[in-house]
Scaffold this motif. Structure first.
Motif, mmCIF file in Angstrom:
data_model
loop_
_atom_site.group_PDB
_atom_site.id
_atom_site.type_symbol
_atom_site.label_atom_id
_atom_site.label_comp_id
_atom_site.label_asym_id
_atom_site.label_seq_id
_atom_site.Cartn_x
_atom_site.Cartn_y
_atom_site.Cartn_z
ATOM 1 N N ILE A 97 -3.476 0.494 -3.255
ATOM 2 C CA ILE A 97 -2.957 -0.859 -3.015
ATOM 3 C C ILE A 97 -2.625 -1.477 -4.370
ATOM 4 O O ILE A 97 -3.463 -1.455 -5.289
ATOM 5 N N SER A 130 -12.254 5.188 0.454
ATOM 6 C CA SER A 130 -11.124 5.186 1.386
ATOM 7 C C SER A 130 -9.846 4.670 0.751
ATOM 8 O O SER A 130 -8.748 5.168 1.043
ATOM 9 N N LEU A 131 -9.979 3.638 -0.094
ATOM 10 C CA LEU A 131 -8.819 2.986 -0.696
ATOM 11 C C LEU A 131 -9.160 2.587 -2.115
ATOM 12 O O LEU A 131 -10.312 2.268 -2.422
ATOM 13 N N ALA A 135 -13.521 0.451 0.182
ATOM 14 C CA ALA A 135 -12.274 0.071 -0.470
ATOM 15 C C ALA A 135 -12.663 -0.537 -1.815
ATOM 16 O O ALA A 135 -13.370 -1.551 -1.854
ATOM 17 N N VAL A 153 0.853 -1.187 0.000
ATOM 18 C CA VAL A 153 0.000 0.000 0.000
ATOM 19 C C VAL A 153 0.888 1.236 0.000
ATOM 20 O O VAL A 153 1.895 1.303 0.714
ATOM 21 N N ASN A 193 -5.172 6.348 -0.374
ATOM 22 C CA ASN A 193 -4.071 5.395 -0.500
ATOM 23 C C ASN A 193 -4.368 4.360 -1.577
ATOM 24 O O ASN A 193 -5.521 4.002 -1.818
ATOM 25 N N LEU A 209 -1.516 5.654 8.203
ATOM 26 C CA LEU A 209 -2.649 4.881 7.685
ATOM 27 C C LEU A 209 -3.009 3.800 8.696
ATOM 28 O O LEU A 209 -2.253 2.844 8.890
#
Length: 290
Positions: free
Chosen positions: A243, A207-208, A166, A83, A241, A118
């Motif tokens: 991934i 969020s992700l 996410a 991440v 963020n 995070l």
């Protein structure tokens, strides 16, 4: 993996946990992280993963005949499933929130916007299975995942994308992970999220954002990682963020498009990213799918 007998014993010792254990009984847990091994595919911008036995059985033997082996590993923080911290990318000398990048990196670490900021994530996860919606095994090299792709995929799966989710975008390119040169796709290009789709996700305040490729975003043939505008949009502008190098194929095969997503990472203070082992937990009727 925790067995039914283990869960029953825990419930007897802690009655207040009984309901939680009943909820997860029969759940399927999908490991979305890729194994770390020597020679794994990676961006050429980062230090390779190295693993070796530092001490082998027989190097030292205790008086009772016992022996132990131990290892050494080294790797860049952006190798394998990992991440990105918000400190990973700057634009015109500025990080997210208009933080001065040069000042922030003073001392050889990012006390602000490093990966330690995070927290572990536990929340709703959505698999945007783009090739599944398109009716193909894998998106073509250099294919740009568009806003229309994300909207149509979410509609066909009945998984609307909401704030704080996410969102894991599957392109199918993960099937090439065992072939490092092909997975990097420098010559061929790599499918991924385009700038418009990144802006669309940012506007929904997810969020992700993750993907089954090394860069998450679309790479044109021959371009490699020379330009990464989606990183700018998500990390610098939106503070979301990223991934990368996820394994999403088993989720797709199971038809598990909505799940409890758990993301933990190595808590390296001041780092620009960290290796992670994300999990998707499917509870209820969806867990029984083949």
């Amino acid at each position: 993996m925790t067995t039914t007998d283990d869960r029953q014993r825990l419930a007897q010792r802690h009655p207040d946990q009984r309901r939680l254990l009943e909820l997860i009984d029969g759940a399927r847990v999908f490991d979305l992280g890729r194994p770390l091994r020597n020679g794994i595919a990676q961006s050429p911008n980062h230090a390779a993963f190295r693993h070796c036995l530092d001490r082998r059985h027989g190097d030292r033997v205790r008086a009772d005949g016992g022996s132990a082996a131990s290892d050494l590993i080294s790797l860049g923080c952006h190798v394998g499933t990992h991440v990105d911290a918000l400190a990973h990318v700057s634009q015109d000398g500025l990080l997210h929130g208009e933080v001065d990048a040069r000042r922030a990196q003073t001392g050889g670490r990012f006390e602000s916007l490093g990966i330690h900021e995070l927290p572990p994530f536990v929340g709703r996860g959505v698999l945007a299975d783009v090739p599944g919606h398109l009716g193909v095994d894998c998106c073509p090299p250099g294919y740009e995942v568009t806003v229309e792709d994300l909207e149509a995929t979410a509609a066909s799966q009945a998984t609307p994308i909401r704030a704080t989710d996410a969102v894991l975008v599957r392109t199918g390119w993960g099937r090439h992970a065992a072939d490092p040169e092909r997975y990097r796709g420098v010559r061929s290009g790599v499918p991924g999220v385009g700038t418009a789709a990144a802006g669309w996700l940012a506007a929904r305040r997810v969020s992700l954002v993750g993907a089954d490729t090394l860069a998450c975003e679309v790479l044109a043939p021959g371009a490699g990682h020379s330009l990464l505008p989606v990183h700018r949009i998500l990390l610098v502008e939106a503070g979301i963020n990223i991934i990368e190098a996820l394994d999403l194929d088993e989720l797709s095969e199971a038809g598990a498009f909505e799940f409890l997503f758990v993301l933990g990472h190595l808590n390296v203070f001041g780092a620009t990213g960290a290796p992670a082992r994300p999990l998707a937990i499917v509870v209820g009727s969806d867990a029984s799918r083949p």
